[in-house]
Design an enzyme around this catalytic site. Sequence first.
Site, PDB file in Angstrom:
ATOM      1  N   HIS A 236     -79.448 -86.573-119.276  1.00 23.81           N
ATOM      2  CA  HIS A 236     -80.573 -87.241-118.615  1.00 23.81           C
ATOM      3  C   HIS A 236     -80.443 -88.760-118.628  1.00 23.81           C
ATOM      4  O   HIS A 236     -81.405 -89.460-118.286  1.00 23.81           O
ATOM      5  CB  HIS A 236     -81.891 -86.817-119.261  1.00 23.81           C
ATOM      6  CG  HIS A 236     -82.232 -85.388-119.008  1.00 23.81           C
ATOM      7  ND1 HIS A 236     -82.862 -84.957-117.863  1.00 23.81           N
ATOM      8  CD2 HIS A 236     -81.987 -84.264-119.751  1.00 23.81           C
ATOM      9  CE1 HIS A 236     -83.008 -83.649-117.903  1.00 23.81           C
ATOM     10  NE2 HIS A 236     -82.487 -83.199-119.038  1.00 23.81           N
TER      11      HIS A 236
ATOM     12  N   LYS B 179     -77.566 -84.397-111.970  1.00 27.72           N
ATOM     13  CA  LYS B 179     -78.802 -85.177-112.060  1.00 27.72           C
ATOM     14  C   LYS B 179     -78.595 -86.549-111.403  1.00 27.72           C
ATOM     15  O   LYS B 179     -78.690 -86.669-110.191  1.00 27.72           O
ATOM     16  CB  LYS B 179     -79.268 -85.240-113.502  1.00 27.72           C
ATOM     17  CG  LYS B 179     -79.705 -83.852-114.014  1.00 27.72           C
ATOM     18  CD  LYS B 179     -80.266 -83.861-115.394  1.00 27.72           C
ATOM     19  CE  LYS B 179     -80.915 -82.529-115.745  1.00 27.72           C
ATOM     20  NZ  LYS B 179     -80.020 -81.362-115.709  1.00 27.72           N
TER      21      LYS B 179
ATOM     22  N   SER C  67     -77.804 -80.038-136.105  1.00 28.57           N
ATOM     23  CA  SER C  67     -78.378 -80.085-134.768  1.00 28.57           C
ATOM     24  C   SER C  67     -79.802 -80.618-134.801  1.00 28.57           C
ATOM     25  O   SER C  67     -80.622 -80.187-135.610  1.00 28.57           O
ATOM     26  CB  SER C  67     -78.366 -78.676-134.157  1.00 28.57           C
ATOM     27  OG  SER C  67     -78.920 -78.655-132.868  1.00 28.57           O
TER      28      SER C  67
ATOM     29  N   THR D 180     -73.735 -84.277-117.135  1.00 29.70           N
ATOM     30  CA  THR D 180     -73.846 -83.434-115.952  1.00 29.70           C
ATOM     31  C   THR D 180     -73.587 -84.256-114.703  1.00 29.70           C
ATOM     32  O   THR D 180     -73.776 -85.479-114.696  1.00 29.70           O
ATOM     33  CB  THR D 180     -75.242 -82.792-115.864  1.00 29.70           C
ATOM     34  OG1 THR D 180     -75.275 -81.895-114.760  1.00 29.70           O
ATOM     35  CG2 THR D 180     -76.327 -83.835-115.655  1.00 29.70           C
TER      36      THR D 180
ATOM     37  N   THR E 147     -64.330 -69.730-112.229  1.00 29.56           N
ATOM     38  CA  THR E 147     -63.807 -70.434-111.062  1.00 29.56           C
ATOM     39  C   THR E 147     -64.125 -71.921-111.145  1.00 29.56           C
ATOM     40  O   THR E 147     -65.214 -72.314-111.580  1.00 29.56           O
ATOM     41  CB  THR E 147     -64.417 -69.833-109.778  1.00 29.56           C
ATOM     42  OG1 THR E 147     -64.039 -68.455-109.700  1.00 29.56           O
ATOM     43  CG2 THR E 147     -63.935 -70.557-108.539  1.00 29.56           C
TER      44      THR E 147
ATOM     45  N   ARG F  21     -92.837 -67.564-114.177  1.00 31.86           N
ATOM     46  CA  ARG F  21     -92.451 -68.714-113.359  1.00 31.86           C
ATOM     47  C   ARG F  21     -92.406 -68.328-111.880  1.00 31.86           C
ATOM     48  O   ARG F  21     -91.888 -67.280-111.520  1.00 31.86           O
ATOM     49  CB  ARG F  21     -91.084 -69.253-113.800  1.00 31.86           C
ATOM     50  CG  ARG F  21     -91.087 -69.742-115.248  1.00 31.86           C
ATOM     51  CD  ARG F  21     -89.677 -70.044-115.732  1.00 31.86           C
ATOM     52  NE  ARG F  21     -89.671 -70.301-117.157  1.00 31.86           N
ATOM     53  CZ  ARG F  21     -89.591 -71.513-117.696  1.00 31.86           C
ATOM     54  NH1 ARG F  21     -89.523 -72.569-116.912  1.00 31.86           N
ATOM     55  NH2 ARG F  21     -89.586 -71.669-119.002  1.00 31.86           N
TER      56      ARG F  21
END
Length: 409
Positions: A216, A247, A136, A244, A277, A21
Site C-alpha cells: 500500500h 495498486k 509477525s 504489488t 503460469t 459480501r
Amino acid sequence: MPYDHFFSAALARLHAERRYRVFADLERIAGRFPHATWHSPNGPRPVVIWCSNDYLGMGQHPKVIGAMVETATRMGAGAGGTRNISGTNHPLVELERELADLHDKEAALVFTSGYVSNETGIATIARLLPNCVILSDAWNHNSMIEGVRCAGVEKKIWRHNDIDHLEEFLAAEAPERPKLIVFEALYSMDGDVAPVNQICDVAERYGAMTFIDEVHSAGMYGPRGAGIAAREGALHRIDVVEGTLAKAFGCLGGYIAASADIIDAVRSYATGFIFTTALPPAVCAAATAAIRHLKTSRWERGRHQDQAARVKAVLNAAGLPVMPTDTHIVPVMVADPEKCKEASDLLLAEHGIYVQPINYPTVPRGTERLRITPTPYHDDSLIDALAEALVDVWGRLGLPLRCRALAAE
C-alpha cells in the site's frame, strides 16, 4: 449423499453474522476515472468510485495503456505457461530489472499477485532457514498470515508496531537461531505506518532478517516511489521488499526484491512460483511503464497527498468520525456491521458514490468502517459532494456525528 445443504448452511451463517459480501457490477471508464458505470438492477447508472486501490489512477495512464496495447498486438495475449516450461517473456525480464532498481536490490521476482508473493515468499524463505522462527506483526495482512502458516515453522505474534514486545521475543531466542521479522510498511485499514528504522535497529541487534510488505505504499512514498522504507532512509536495511503491481502501478501481479541469492533460492524452491503460469507480456510491459513513469514524475504523488489531506479536512469539518491517519487512507468509523452495509448501499443507490463497507474479518468486530481512498483525480467538487452525501446518510441512519467544534480543533 446430498452436499448442497452444507454450503447453504455456510452461506446462511455469513448472512446471520452480517458478513455476506455483495459485489457491485462496475465498469471503469479509461480517461474518466474515478467516474464509472454501475450496472445496477435497474440498469446502468453513473457513479464515482471512492474506494479503489488504483491509488494514483495509473490504470488509465496513456503510457500504461499504450504499452499494454502495443505489447499485446506484438506478442499476443498470454504468457504460454509457466516460466520453467515456456521460458520467460522478455517484458517480464525487463519488469524484474525495473523492480530491483526501484528498491535498490540486486534482483526481483514477479508472481501472479501480491497475495501469492507474500504467501509464497514468506513460506519459502522461512523453510530454507534451518530452525527458523517467524516474528509477525499482529495486524499483518491475511496473505502474510497464510505465508507464516504455510512455512510450518515456529511463529511468534508481536503486538502491532510494539517494538518493545518484538525485542522481548528476539531477546529470548538463541543468537545463532535464524529469525525472520515480517511486517507491513503501511497498514491499509487504519492507515498507520510501521516504525521501520526501529524495527531494523532491533533486527540488526539480534541478527534477524526483515521482510517488509510495501503493497500500500510502493509507488506513493519515497523520492522515486519505492515506498515507506525509502522515505525513511531504511531501504538498504531491509532484506526483502514485497510489493504489488495492482495498486499504485495500476496493473496486476506481485513481487519480492532482495539479494541475488535470496531471489534465486525462492525462484528455485517456491512451488507458488514454479507451478503457475507467468504474467502475460502485455501486463508486464504496462507495469514497467507505470514504474518508470512514477520514478521520475512527482505530480501524481504530490496531488494524491494534497487531495487526501483535503478529504480529511472536509470530512472532519463536517463532524464525521474520521480515524486519524498520516497517510492516504481515510477510514470513517461506523462500528456497526448492518449500518455500515446500509451506509454503503445508500451512498451508491441515492448519491452515486461507491464506497465498499469494511466488516469482520477484515477488521475486528465493532470497528466496521467505510474506507475512503482519494486519488489525484478526485477534484474538490467531488470531495464536497462526498462530504454532503456522508452527512445525509449519517443523519438518516442515526449515526453519531462528532462535535463540529471538536472536529475543527
